[in-house]
Enzyme design. Structure first.
Site, short mmCIF file in Angstrom:
data_model
loop_
_atom_site.label_atom_id
_atom_site.label_comp_id
_atom_site.label_asym_id
_atom_site.label_seq_id
_atom_site.Cartn_x
_atom_site.Cartn_y
_atom_site.Cartn_z
N ASN A 109 -2.53 -1.95 -12.05
CA ASN A 109 -3.51 -2.09 -10.94
C ASN A 109 -4.78 -2.77 -11.57
O ASN A 109 -5.93 -2.91 -10.97
CB ASN A 109 -3.97 -0.79 -10.53
CG ASN A 109 -3.06 0.22 -10.14
OD1 ASN A 109 -2.75 1.38 -10.89
ND2 ASN A 109 -2.55 0.01 -9.04
N HIS A 136 -13.25 6.95 -8.28
CA HIS A 136 -13.11 6.96 -9.80
C HIS A 136 -12.51 5.41 -10.21
O HIS A 136 -12.62 5.21 -11.45
CB HIS A 136 -12.38 8.12 -10.44
CG HIS A 136 -10.64 7.99 -10.06
ND1 HIS A 136 -10.36 8.19 -8.75
CD2 HIS A 136 -9.74 7.91 -10.92
CE1 HIS A 136 -8.99 8.21 -8.97
NE2 HIS A 136 -8.63 7.96 -9.78
N ARG A 137 -11.89 4.87 -9.23
CA ARG A 137 -11.16 3.57 -9.79
C ARG A 137 -11.82 2.34 -9.64
O ARG A 137 -11.56 1.37 -9.98
CB ARG A 137 -9.75 3.74 -9.28
CG ARG A 137 -8.78 4.66 -9.49
CD ARG A 137 -7.36 4.41 -9.84
NE ARG A 137 -7.39 3.28 -10.91
CZ ARG A 137 -6.07 3.08 -11.35
NH1 ARG A 137 -4.86 2.92 -10.65
NH2 ARG A 137 -5.91 2.13 -12.34
N GLU A 173 -5.28 -3.41 -4.83
CA GLU A 173 -5.05 -2.57 -5.78
C GLU A 173 -4.10 -3.26 -6.90
O GLU A 173 -3.40 -2.84 -7.71
CB GLU A 173 -4.00 -1.58 -5.16
CG GLU A 173 -4.80 -0.61 -4.34
CD GLU A 173 -5.63 0.47 -5.05
OE1 GLU A 173 -5.12 1.09 -5.85
OE2 GLU A 173 -6.90 0.71 -4.45
N ARG A 212 -3.73 1.86 0.71
CA ARG A 212 -4.87 1.55 -0.11
C ARG A 212 -5.18 -0.03 -0.07
O ARG A 212 -6.19 -0.57 -0.24
CB ARG A 212 -4.84 1.86 -1.62
CG ARG A 212 -4.70 3.49 -1.97
CD ARG A 212 -4.79 3.41 -3.46
NE ARG A 212 -4.45 4.75 -3.88
CZ ARG A 212 -4.71 5.27 -4.96
NH1 ARG A 212 -4.89 4.42 -6.03
NH2 ARG A 212 -4.01 6.53 -5.54
N HIS A 248 1.05 3.44 -3.65
CA HIS A 248 1.08 2.19 -4.01
C HIS A 248 2.77 1.70 -3.81
O HIS A 248 3.54 2.65 -4.06
CB HIS A 248 0.91 1.82 -5.70
CG HIS A 248 -0.44 1.87 -6.05
ND1 HIS A 248 -0.85 2.34 -7.13
CD2 HIS A 248 -1.62 1.34 -5.51
CE1 HIS A 248 -1.91 2.41 -7.50
NE2 HIS A 248 -2.61 1.79 -6.25
N ASP A 250 4.62 0.09 -5.40
CA ASP A 250 5.25 0.08 -6.54
C ASP A 250 6.03 1.74 -7.10
O ASP A 250 6.74 1.78 -7.93
CB ASP A 250 4.85 -0.41 -7.96
CG ASP A 250 3.64 0.40 -8.61
OD1 ASP A 250 3.23 1.48 -7.92
OD2 ASP A 250 3.05 -0.13 -9.65
N ASN A 363 -0.56 12.30 -13.56
CA ASN A 363 -1.45 11.80 -13.03
C ASN A 363 -0.93 10.75 -12.03
O ASN A 363 -1.75 10.05 -11.27
CB ASN A 363 -2.65 10.95 -13.85
CG ASN A 363 -3.90 11.87 -13.91
OD1 ASN A 363 -3.95 12.84 -12.84
ND2 ASN A 363 -4.64 11.74 -14.85
N CYS A 369 3.51 1.64 -13.60
CA CYS A 369 2.14 1.55 -13.66
C CYS A 369 1.36 1.18 -14.67
O CYS A 369 0.23 0.70 -14.88
CB CYS A 369 1.70 3.22 -13.24
SG CYS A 369 2.22 3.95 -11.58
O1 SUG Z 1 -4.49 5.34 -8.66
N1 SUG Z 1 -3.89 8.02 -10.85
C1 SUG Z 1 -3.60 6.95 -10.46
C2 SUG Z 1 -2.23 6.39 -10.64
C3 SUG Z 1 -2.02 5.04 -10.47
C4 SUG Z 1 -0.54 4.51 -10.55
N2 SUG Z 1 -0.41 3.29 -10.63
C5 SUG Z 1 0.54 2.42 -9.85
N3 SUG Z 1 1.25 3.18 -9.16
N4 SUG Z 1 0.82 1.45 -10.20
C6 SUG Z 1 -3.95 6.48 -8.99
O2 SUG Z 1 -3.84 7.30 -8.19
C7 SUG Z 1 -5.37 9.85 -11.10
C8 SUG Z 1 -6.50 10.38 -11.77
C9 SUG Z 1 -7.00 11.86 -11.64
O3 SUG Z 1 -6.55 12.52 -10.77
O4 SUG Z 1 -7.50 12.21 -12.81
C10 SUG Z 1 -5.18 8.68 -10.85
O5 SUG Z 1 -6.00 7.85 -10.68
#
Ligand code: SUG
Length: 450
Positions: A109, A136-137, A173, A212, A248, A250, A363, A369
């Site tokens: 990401n 948060h992202r 993303e 997303r 996502h 992926d 997570n 990822c």
């Molecule tokens: O964006 N989890 C990430 C996981 C990302 C996975 N990436 C891919 N599929 N490429 C997300 O959902 C969880 C953080 C938390 O809950 O503390 C988190 O951000």
């Protein structure tokens, strides 16, 4: 020679389970559990080590600065860093959790990448993802840009764009919603952008979980990467996959070379997709190979639980293909059966390798990822920042660094502790020396004190 390198995110010292990603079932289910940042980082380093042993080129992306103090300071908190952190925690532990997430570990990401065979100017293009879908992202884009510019600084070979405007119309993303299909890594590819919603279409409303990636964002990235329209496709994720937990693409699909490995429910019309891909690939001189898991044999719920498709499909130096899966995919019966069918069946996958990545998996982050793929010629590889390229010795050094600086247990209550901020900063300060990145973090520049 052209090779695909994997740039893995190094897990940061504030790795925690905040339960912050709506639509990501693992994130929601593990909210509030005790995390182990040390073991998370070591699991990631072990994966890098194993990829080196497979003969592949492995690099690392350093974690971003967390807790993100300059972000918290913009929210009206005053005083020194320690005061700001404690005041913010008092107002809301969840707020500090958002600003402390180690989510930049998931470098799929970090950006969308178009390698030089695909772009009109022959440069490798990167667009850091704005990640606007999750608060948060959404703070990752600017720091991802800084880090990518440090690693791919040579403008004769690389263009690192700014992230798209941080606006939900342009929710981007990165590579998690982008596949590249080609005869070999050196050839021109079909770039397949997979989006979850059309932001400018008022009738396109989420039924359960949000898509997303927007179509509009994918189109902007394709334009600014100067991709040839004939070689660029925009395909929609199915709502049923998103609603089952594929936040996502992926999570249900992975590509490498001419192979697309995916779950039946990933796209609404996979038969139409296969025809479109075949037609588009013909002028490029290859035939896409579709490897699909049928829902009747491998239900989508098992695919999400096991994270089978969030695997790394790799072309090894001997031309064979390996699939690197999370250990969880060996424990789920439907997933294990499909893995076995893949290696014994009439398809290009020769080998499966299961790796323990449980800290990240809790997570919702599997092997795919954790990595950003970049296809580079030898000349381009020599132009990137060499100290981020991994060797066994460098991994040894990073393991020692993790063991020195990281805690082995972290709960949300710890995030308001100024001592953790101090620990994270000394870790990152030393890391910039190991990776020869200079004073890259804000706390190193303004001499902020606690
Ligand atoms: O964006 N989890 C990430 C996981 C990302 C996975 N990436 C891919 N599929 N490429 C997300 O959902 C969880 C953080 C938390 O809950 O503390 C988190 O951000």
């Amino acid at each position: 020679m052209t090779r695909e390198i994997n740039i893995d995110g190094l897990v940061g010292p504030t790795h925690n389970y905040g339960g912050m990603s709506f639509g990501n079932l693992a994130s929601a289910n593990n909210k509030g559990q005790t995390s182990n940042p040390r073991s998370a980082a070591l699991q990631g380093l072990q994966k890098m080590r194993q990829l080196i042993d497979l003969g592949l080129t492995q690099a690392v992306m350093p974690p971003q600065e967390r807790p993100f103090m300059s972000g918290l300071k913009k929210l009206g908190f005053t005083g020194n860093d320690s005061d700001v952190l404690q005041a913010a925690y008092k107002v809301s532990p969840a707020l500090v959790s958002n600003y402390s997430s180690a989510s930049c570990m998931w470098t799929a990401n970090a950006a969308t990448v178009s390698p030089s065979p695909d772009t009109a100017d022959g440069k490798v293009h990167f667009t850091p993802a704005n990640l606007t879908a999750m608060p948060h992202r959404s703070i990752e884009g600017p720091q991802a840009e800084t880090i990518l510019k440090a690693i791919f600084a040579d403008e004769s070979a690389f263009t690192v764009h700014a992230p798209l405007p941080a606006n939900t119309l342009f929710g981007d993303e990165g590579a998690a919603n982008h596949n590249r299909l080609s005869a070999t890594h050196a050839d021109k590819a079909l770039e397949v952008f997979v989006y979850g919603r059309e932001a400018l279409n008022a009738d396109d409303k989420p039924s359960k979980f949000p898509g997303r990636q927007t179509l509009e964002a994918s189109q902007i990235v394709a334009r600014s990467h100067r991709l040839k329209p004939d070689n660029t496709l925009f395909v929609r994720q199915s709502n049923s996959a998103i609603n089952a937990g594929a936040f996502h693409n992926d999570v249900v699909c992975v590509a490498n070379g001419p192979v697309l490995l995916f779950h039946e429910t990933a796209f609404d019309d996979y038969i139409g997709l296969e025809e479109t891909l075949k037609r588009a690939a013909e002028p490029l001189g290859f035939v896409p190979q579709m490897v699909m898991a049928k829902n009747a044999e491998f239900p989508i719920e098992d695919a999400i639980k096991s994270y089978f498709f969030n695997s790394q499909l790799l072309t090894l130096p001997n031309g064979k293909m390996a699939l690197v899966l999370p250990a969880d995919a060996e424990e789920n019966m439907a997933s294990k059966q499909f893995a076995d069918a893949c290696v014994s069946g009439d398809n290009p996958i020769d080998q499966t390798i299961f790796m323990d990545l449980r800290q990240s998996m809790r997570n919702g982050g599997g092997p795919a990822c954790l990595r950003l793929r970049v296809q580079l010629t030898d000349d381009e590889l020599s132009k990137m920042h060499q100290p981020v390229i991994m060797s066994h010795q460098k991994i040894d050094r990073l393991e020692d660094w993790v063991k020195t600086h990281y805690r082995d247990a972290l709960i949300v209550e710890d995030l308001g502790d100024p001592k953790l901020l101090d620990e994270a900063r000394s870790a990152l300060d030393e890391l910039t020396q190991i990776l020869e990145l200079g004073s890259m973090y804000e706390f190193q520049k303004d001499g902020a004190s606690n």
